[in-house]
Design a protein around this motif. Structure first.
Motif, mmCIF file in Angstrom:
data_model
loop_
_atom_site.group_PDB
_atom_site.id
_atom_site.type_symbol
_atom_site.label_atom_id
_atom_site.label_comp_id
_atom_site.label_asym_id
_atom_site.label_seq_id
_atom_site.Cartn_x
_atom_site.Cartn_y
_atom_site.Cartn_z
ATOM 1 N N LEU A 134 -1.613 9.642 -34.639
ATOM 2 C CA LEU A 134 -1.503 10.994 -34.355
ATOM 3 C C LEU A 134 -0.169 11.056 -33.457
ATOM 4 O O LEU A 134 0.773 11.529 -33.838
ATOM 5 C CB LEU A 134 -2.306 11.842 -33.674
ATOM 6 N N LYS A 135 -0.201 10.136 -32.491
ATOM 7 C CA LYS A 135 0.949 9.996 -31.560
ATOM 8 C C LYS A 135 2.113 9.267 -32.405
ATOM 9 O O LYS A 135 3.431 9.975 -32.266
ATOM 10 C CB LYS A 135 0.515 8.798 -30.619
ATOM 11 N N LYS A 136 2.065 8.397 -33.338
ATOM 12 C CA LYS A 136 3.114 7.902 -34.042
ATOM 13 C C LYS A 136 3.615 9.043 -34.939
ATOM 14 O O LYS A 136 4.930 9.153 -35.023
ATOM 15 C CB LYS A 136 2.470 6.670 -34.932
ATOM 16 N N ASP B 22 1.621 20.809 -40.473
ATOM 17 C CA ASP B 22 1.167 19.504 -40.897
ATOM 18 C C ASP B 22 0.076 19.000 -40.200
ATOM 19 O O ASP B 22 -0.888 18.226 -40.660
ATOM 20 C CB ASP B 22 2.363 18.714 -40.718
ATOM 21 N N ILE B 23 -0.116 19.421 -39.046
ATOM 22 C CA ILE B 23 -1.118 18.984 -38.133
ATOM 23 C C ILE B 23 -2.606 19.504 -38.748
ATOM 24 O O ILE B 23 -3.385 18.913 -38.754
ATOM 25 C CB ILE B 23 -1.113 18.938 -36.640
ATOM 26 N N LEU B 24 -2.381 20.888 -38.991
ATOM 27 C CA LEU B 24 -3.633 21.592 -39.552
ATOM 28 C C LEU B 24 -4.199 20.838 -40.844
ATOM 29 O O LEU B 24 -5.253 20.790 -40.798
ATOM 30 C CB LEU B 24 -3.179 22.960 -39.474
ATOM 31 N N TYR B 25 -3.137 20.659 -41.512
ATOM 32 C CA TYR B 25 -3.553 19.914 -42.949
ATOM 33 C C TYR B 25 -4.737 18.785 -42.593
ATOM 34 O O TYR B 25 -5.871 18.758 -43.154
ATOM 35 C CB TYR B 25 -2.174 19.119 -43.376
ATOM 36 N N ALA B 26 -4.428 18.076 -41.546
ATOM 37 C CA ALA B 26 -5.186 16.940 -41.392
ATOM 38 C C ALA B 26 -6.556 17.372 -40.701
ATOM 39 O O ALA B 26 -7.717 16.580 -41.015
ATOM 40 C CB ALA B 26 -4.623 15.977 -40.379
ATOM 41 N N VAL B 27 -6.657 18.385 -39.919
ATOM 42 C CA VAL B 27 -7.836 19.242 -39.373
ATOM 43 C C VAL B 27 -8.762 19.478 -40.414
ATOM 44 O O VAL B 27 -9.675 19.207 -40.549
ATOM 45 C CB VAL B 27 -7.450 19.949 -38.405
ATOM 46 N N ILE B 28 -7.953 20.140 -41.569
ATOM 47 C CA ILE B 28 -8.657 20.755 -42.702
ATOM 48 C C ILE B 28 -9.439 19.939 -43.506
ATOM 49 O O ILE B 28 -10.550 19.674 -43.883
ATOM 50 C CB ILE B 28 -7.969 21.777 -43.199
ATOM 51 N N ASP B 29 -8.534 18.887 -43.932
ATOM 52 C CA ASP B 29 -8.876 18.010 -45.152
ATOM 53 C C ASP B 29 -8.718 16.514 -44.851
ATOM 54 O O ASP B 29 -7.794 16.102 -44.212
ATOM 55 C CB ASP B 29 -7.786 18.056 -46.032
ATOM 56 N N PRO B 30 -10.087 16.136 -44.868
ATOM 57 C CA PRO B 30 -10.031 14.421 -44.270
ATOM 58 C C PRO B 30 -9.492 13.589 -45.055
ATOM 59 O O PRO B 30 -8.939 12.556 -44.606
ATOM 60 C CB PRO B 30 -11.560 14.290 -44.341
ATOM 61 N N ARG B 31 -8.910 14.023 -46.405
ATOM 62 C CA ARG B 31 -8.234 12.948 -47.126
ATOM 63 C C ARG B 31 -6.742 12.793 -46.627
ATOM 64 O O ARG B 31 -6.385 11.914 -46.848
ATOM 65 C CB ARG B 31 -8.195 13.645 -48.602
ATOM 66 N N VAL B 32 -6.351 13.907 -45.857
ATOM 67 C CA VAL B 32 -4.872 13.783 -45.287
ATOM 68 C C VAL B 32 -4.945 12.912 -44.045
ATOM 69 O O VAL B 32 -5.783 13.039 -43.133
ATOM 70 C CB VAL B 32 -4.337 15.037 -44.995
ATOM 71 N N ARG B 33 -4.082 12.058 -44.289
ATOM 72 C CA ARG B 33 -4.038 10.799 -43.055
ATOM 73 C C ARG B 33 -2.466 10.944 -42.550
ATOM 74 O O ARG B 33 -1.410 11.082 -43.456
ATOM 75 C CB ARG B 33 -4.501 9.347 -43.500
ATOM 76 N N TYR B 34 -2.199 10.696 -41.527
ATOM 77 C CA TYR B 34 -0.976 10.665 -40.898
ATOM 78 C C TYR B 34 -0.300 9.318 -41.331
ATOM 79 O O TYR B 34 -0.691 8.302 -41.142
ATOM 80 C CB TYR B 34 -0.892 10.852 -39.461
#
Lengths: 325, 333
Positions: free
Chosen positions: B4-6, B321-333
């Motif tokens: 997340l930091k990166k 963009d951060i919320l995407y990952a919170v909602i959808d486990p398939r989204v990785r940074y």
């Protein structure tokens, strides 16, 4: 005399589309006996899935169950599943009559862990107090469907698992409440051939373990020969032949069944060369009059075009709907 | 967490070219306008040539365009850029006005959410019915109603006829400041009378500003929800015997990704709507400040406000963009 667990009578489902009324299945009747594996075979679009879903009113608009009875012999006595209210049928779905769907990639909600989804199936039927307790049970279920390292896998999301694993999860969801009837709708179609056999073995062993009755829907005659006790052959929304596996494979009566068996390598008899059935599946908005198979039938007679043939018992437990008999 | 930091560092680095681009374009538009800002700042036609020259000297107006741009950006970065009209540092002026605009945007956003999402859901659940058609017409009206027209209409109804709102001044800010947004601070510190005053002043402009987005949001919610509910997993949930409401929860969560996207864009759009809304409702925020600056050829302020707006816009998108990952486990940074 085997004891029936499910008696389907004159089940008719129509879909009301802009193009016209699709008569997806008409007057489908069959019995399923306790503890057997009953196979429903036929080509794509013949109404196998619609039949299986109509059993528990899982027909969505624009489809509607127009007519019929589905008598389910529950432990408390016979009930007509089609007369139950939405809440009453919900309590039976997934609990006493559970489903396994065709495509494991699409059957699971991508946003929840597989453990949650199994736990949910148990929780909605009040067998555990909350999801957390359900997830503990889900670990045992994953173990039962032979998923390695179940304690870790319950916390996986569907996209982190392979197709075969996902189908095991779907099966696990199906058996989560020890259903009396398990309806497997083409459970192996979306999987690799190597995985197919494992999944069928798994369904068979679970059936033995939980003393369940299995309704297997497939277009794969090899799968039928391998797993089923009795078979119903469907064509264009109607059942054309019902019999035991031996009867159907060794002594097929209906011209369609004969054609089907000539089109695949028959595991029971030796055939020289595979033959196709001429013609195509009819449009179900304007199905052919009389016997729906008559335009493609090599033995067609005048009566076939006018009169709808009824299912008649030719030998013990072997029914066929054809004017030849 | 390290990922997340990166991701954050990478994304924040992309802010730099975006913001430089936006401010540069605005600056260039202002630069090529054939007007003499120095004369305007010095007091118009009557200004003495010496005064005009001094201003030109001070704001580097005789330099080539890139030097002027660099001067402005440096001035904003170090807060040494002085507004020629108010003689305050530009960022100080903005800081005073920012809470009003931000508070307006938040209230407008809340209106958009509480109207748009339920309407979209009702529309989806009763699809192709009369209710659905009414919501669709409402959505069309929403996007095609001009803010200034709706603003004056509602002022007529709620101020002239019924006096449910007031239109002058802004209530004081609470004594202790936590978030620097007065209405939230008032709520957090328990000053409920102040909270009520702020609400009374801001609800109508907030509604007007948010109204435009409700229709779009309702349509988006409707379509994403319908798409989600036609998924195979929904049918499997039914086959599992999951009750209706819980099935809707699954569908809603799956519909959320496109909804969050459109919400992020709408928050940016709200900021774009603030100049008109603030002018109509006489709110001393950044939007009306921007209008005044444009009228007075006040380029330094225009560039600075553009900078702030761009910063808010990219931040809103980062949050999405951060919320995407919170909602959808398939989204990785």
């Amino acid at each position: 005399m085997p004891e029936p667990i499910l008696q389907v009578r004159d089940l008719t489902v129509h879909f009301y589309t802009y193009a016209g009324i699709v008569k997806a299945i008409e007057n489908v009747s069959f019995d399923v006996y306790k503890g057997e594996t009953f196979a429903l075979v036929g080509e794509t679009g013949c109404g196998k899935s619609v039949t299986s879903r109509a059993l528990t009113q899982l027909i969505e608009s624009p489809g509607r169950i127009v007519n019929g009875e589905v008598i389910y012999h529950s432990e408390k006595g016979p009930i007509d599943l089609l007369k139950l209210s939405e809440e009453e049928i919900r309590e039976i779905r997934g609990n006493e009559i559970a489903y396994i769907f065709q495509d494991p990639h699409a059957s699971l909600d991508p946003l929840y862990t597989v453990g949650y989804q199994i736990a949910e199936a148990i929780e909605v039927h009040g067998k555990v107090k909350n999801i957390k307790e359900g997830i503990k049970k889900a670990v045992d279920i994953l173990r039962a469907v032979l998923i390695p390292d179940p304690e870790k896998r319950v916390h996986n999301y569907p996209h982190e698992l392979s197709g075969g694993m996902k189908q095991r999860i779907v099966i696990g969801t199906g058996i989560a409440n020890n259903p009396r009837i398990l309806i497997a709708d083409e459970p192996t179609t979306a999987l690799d051939v190597t995985v197919q056999a494992q999944i069928l073995d798994l369904i068979n062993s679970l059936k033995e373990k939980y003393h369940a009755t299995v309704i297997l829907i497939t277009h794969n005659l090899g799968v039928v020969a391998e797993t089923a006790d009795r078979v119903a052959v469907m064509y264009a929304g109607k059942i054309v032949e019902i019999g035991s596996v031996e009867q159907i494979f060794k002594n097929p009566l209906h011209p369609y069944t004969k054609g089907l068996l000539k089109a695949v390598p028959n595991p029971m008899t030796k055939i020289e060369r595979l033959e196709a059935i001429p013609g195509t599946v009819p449009n179900l908005i304007t199905p052919p009059g009389g016997c729906r198979f008559h335009p493609r039938c090599p033995y067609v007679m005048e009566v076939c075009k006018k009169k709808v043939p009824e299912l008649v018992e030719i030998e013990d437990g072997h029914f066929v709907a054809c004017h030849l008999y | 967490m390290a990922e997340l930091k990166k991701f954050l560092i990478r994304r924040i680095l992309t802010f730099v070219p975006t913001i430089i681009g936006v401010t540069l374009i605005v600056f260039l538009i202002a630069y090529v306008i054939p007007a003499d800002p120095a004369k305007a700042w010095a007091g118009g036609e009557k200004a003495s040539p010496e005064a005009v020259e001094r201003i030109k000297e001070r704001y580097h107006l005789n330099d080539p365009w890139y030097a002027q741009y660099i001067f402005l950006v440096k001035g904003i970065a170090t807060n040494t850029l002085i507004d020629p009209r108010t003689s305050n540092p530009v960022l100080d002026d903005i800081r005073d006005r920012f809470p009003v605009t931000f508070q307006l945007a938040i209230i407008a956003f809340i209106f958009t959410l509480i109207i748009g999402i339920p309407l979209g859901l009702i529309s989806a659940l009763k699809r192709n019915s009369i209710v659905d058609t009414i919501v669709r017409i409402f959505a069309l009206i929403g996007v095609s109603t001009p803010v200034f027209w709706l603003g004056y209409l509602l002022i007529f109804v709620f101020f002239v006829k019924f006096r449910i709102t007031n239109l002058a001044g802004v209530p004081p800010t609470p004594a202790t400041q936590i978030t620097h947004v007065p209405i939230i601070d008032a709520l957090l510190t328990g000053e409920f009378t102040l909270f009520k005053q702020h609400l009374a002043r801001f609800w109508l402009p907030g509604f007007v500003l948010g109204f435009m987005g409700t229709g779009v949001l309702a349509r988006f919610v409707r379509n994403s929800f319908l798409e989600a509910i036609s998924g195979d997993y929904i049918e499997f949930l039914k086959a599992k015997g999951v009750p209706k409401l819980k099935i809707y929860r699954h569908a809603l969560k799956n519909a959320l990704v496109p909804i969050v996207t459109v919400l992020g864009l709408q928050f940016g759009g709200l900021l774009g709507g603030t100049p008109i809304t603030e002018t109509v409702f006489a709110l001393p925020g950044m939007g009306s400040y921007a209008i005044q600056s444009i009228q007075n050829l006040d380029f330094p302020v225009i560039v600075a406000i553009t900078f702030i707006y761009a910063l808010i816009y990219v931040t809103a998108n980062l949050v999405v963009d951060i919320l995407y990952a919170v909602i959808d486990p398939r989204v990785r940074y």
